[in-house]
Write a protein that holds these residues in place. Structure first.
Motif, PDB file in Angstrom:
ATOM      1  N   GLY A   1       1.416   4.125  -5.997  1.00  0.00           N
ATOM      2  CA  GLY A   1       1.108   2.793  -5.515  1.00  0.00           C
ATOM      3  C   GLY A   1       1.214   1.746  -6.606  1.00  0.00           C
TER       4      GLY A   1
ATOM      5  N   LYS B   1       0.839  -1.197   0.000  1.00  0.00           N
ATOM      6  CA  LYS B   1       0.000   0.000   0.000  1.00  0.00           C
ATOM      7  C   LYS B   1       0.875   1.249   0.000  1.00  0.00           C
ATOM      8  CE  LYS B   1      -3.923   2.348   0.776  1.00  0.00           C
ATOM      9  NZ  LYS B   1      -5.081   2.383  -0.145  1.00  0.00           N
TER      10      LYS B   1
ATOM     11  N   ASP C   1       1.435  -5.634   4.261  1.00  0.00           N
ATOM     12  CA  ASP C   1       0.195  -6.271   4.716  1.00  0.00           C
ATOM     13  C   ASP C   1       0.407  -7.080   5.987  1.00  0.00           C
ATOM     14  OD1 ASP C   1       1.570  -8.492   3.838  1.00  0.00           O
ATOM     15  OD2 ASP C   1       0.118  -9.082   2.312  1.00  0.00           O
TER      16      ASP C   1
END
Length: 506
Positions: free
Chosen positions: A232, A200, A257
């Motif tokens: 991104g 992200k 993540d």
């Protein structure tokens, strides 16, 4: 044949057909029960209980629980009572219906440990039991571990933070004088395996520079949101492209993540840049240098667990030149060349949008010398130069503000003109701790989370990190090369990739 007789024949046939269908239904086996909702192994602290409540699919006539070969219960659920002594138990649950049986074997281990469960790359908050209340001599330690890739961080006497890269069991002890508790942490794999790469991009704002509006490409109508999305698209995943941070202060904020575990003695992550070494430096025995444009790193972990770097505290990765460059191997040469070798913390620089955009430099000039006005909080001011190789606007075109202000650390100027003729600039590498400072394959591109310090310069004991901010730490013009501009590409969790790089003790 009369109507009454026909009806009797039809009725008889129907009865025969119904009887046949019932016989087929009786002979057809019903679906077997299916047992779900139970693990194959459990750990239970002695003198405590474990309630097992399975989910049974399809019809069931009976459920039998067998403990070490003996019938223990006939019920939909079973409450296992752990005896006073540690041991291992074999539990079998059997579900019956007509002509069918399903079973599941469960291993139960009992012991004197307090039991905790978590998944890999996730921070677990451990709390000492009430008997340690008001004790200020509480100590936490790891007794044994399934893998060396873990971190135990003690935040205060009552709590500690634990996270691990690999699944397995980890035995810990919390003590205070004669008081002792032993903990067993069972670490399992999550349902979805984490990615080793950036997942992200939360924020992106380059400072004016020669690659701005090109890496990534600005298109008329793009907004802040669309440019963050473009950054991104370039940075997320294994096949990342390169983006620029422009001049001093330009930055990008990225996230993974999962939590990158802060493993003791190892470097934990790496953010790629495009640094490379000089092929023909005329100075003999020069230290490593070429195109080294160090970006300063800030890190944070998701303390409030909302997946965003919003209220979480940022910590500075203390690179080798964050307080002074005097220990860098090129420092004395930079002083001789009259570089600005000061390291300025709490630095601020503002860039002012140019009133006009000239496409090229005047004849006989290497660039437009009075292109973008800058001012700083040290009483200085000057202009960013537009060179002859990049004619687009250097000011972020999607920003509506006519002045952009950046804050952070300004490192010593590391670029030295080595030819004496203004034609060969070498940007020398700092020893460690930055992005785009060493080639990506070099060990010194790896970063140790243990290098993190707080806003007061004190070392911090972080369990791991979820977010990374990189900003350009150099403000320097290098002749025809233009300004020093940090470039950023793929981000990597070194532990998930199996890369082992020893740290440098600061």
């Amino acid at each position: 044949m009369n109507t009454r007789f026909k009806f009797l024949i039809y009725l008889a046939c129907a009865l025969v057909l119904i009887s046949s269908c019932k016989k087929e239904d009786a002979e057809r086996p019903e679906p077997a029960p299916a047992i779900a909702g139970l693990e194959s192994e459990y750990y239970v602290v002695i003198k405590t209980s474990l309630l097992l409540k399975p989910t049974i699919e399809n019809r069931v006539d009976s459920i039998v629980w067998m403990l070490n070969g003996q019938r223990a219960a006939n019920a939909l659920q079973y409450n296992f009572q752990a005896p006073a002594d540690p041991g291992t138990y074999n539990l079998i649950i059997m579900a019956y219906n007509k002509g069918n049986i399903a079973q599941k074997v469960i291993k139960i281990t009992t012991g004197r440990y307090l039991n905790w469960q978590t998944t890999t790359n996730k921070i677990l908050t451990l709390e000492a039991s009430q008997k340690f209340t008001n004790r200020n001599d509480v100590k936490w330690e790891v007794l044994s571990a399934s893998s060396e890739l873990y971190r135990l961080s003690v935040s205060n006497a009552a709590t500690a933070l634990f996270t691990a890269v690999n699944k397995g069991t980890y035995h810990l002890k919390v003590s205070a004088g004669d008081l002792v508790d032993t903990l067993l942490i069972t670490v399992r794999q999550p349902d979805r395996a984490p990615s080793p790469y950036i997942a992200k991009v939360f924020d992106y704002l380059p400072a004016p520079g020669q690659f701005v509006n090109e890496l990534p490409q600005y298109v008329e109508g793009d907004t802040y949101e669309t440019m963050v999305a473009k950054a991104g698209k370039d940075l997320i995943g294994a096949d990342a492209n390169t983006i620029t941070l422009g001049g001093w202060g330009g930055y990008v904020v990225m996230g993974f993540d999962h939590t990158i575990v802060n493993v003791s003695g190892r470097r934990d992550f790496r953010i790629h840049g495009n640094a490379f070494g000089a092929n023909a430096n005329p100075r003999p025995n020069a230290p490593f240098g070429g195109s080294c444009e160090p970006g300063i790193i800030m890190v944070a972990y998701d303390k409030n667990k909302n997946g965003k770097p919003d209220e979480d505290e940022w910590y500075e990765i203390k690179g080798s030149g964050n307080f002074t460059a005097e220990n860098e191997p090129w420092y004395s040469a930079a002083v001789q060349r009259k570089n600005d070798t000061r390291t300025i913390r709490n630095y601020e620089m503002s860039y002012h949008r140019p009133k006009t955009e000239a496409a090229s430099a005047p004849a006989g000039h290497i660039g437009i010398s009075d292109y973008i006005l800058w001012t700083d909080n040290q009483g200085g001011q000057g202009y960013k130069i537009k060179n002859t190789y990049h004619s687009q606007s250097y000011y972020p075109a999607w920003m509506k503000d006519n002045k952009l202000t950046y804050k952070g650390i300004r490192l010593a100027s590391n670029g030295i003109e080595e030819s004496g003729q203004g034609s060969y600039f070498v940007l020398y590498a700092f020893r460690y701790g930055y992005v785009d400072n060493y080639p990506n394959a070099h060990d010194n591109s790896g970063i140790d989370i243990d290098w993190a310090i707080d806003k007061n310069g004190n070392k911090v004991n972080l369990p791991g990190i979820d977010f990374i901010k990189v900003y350009n730490g150099i403000d320097q013009e290098n002749g025809w090369l233009g300004e020093a501009s940090t470039e950023v590409s793929r981000g990597e969790d070194l532990h998930l990739l199996g890369t082992n790089i020893a740290t440098i003790n600061q």
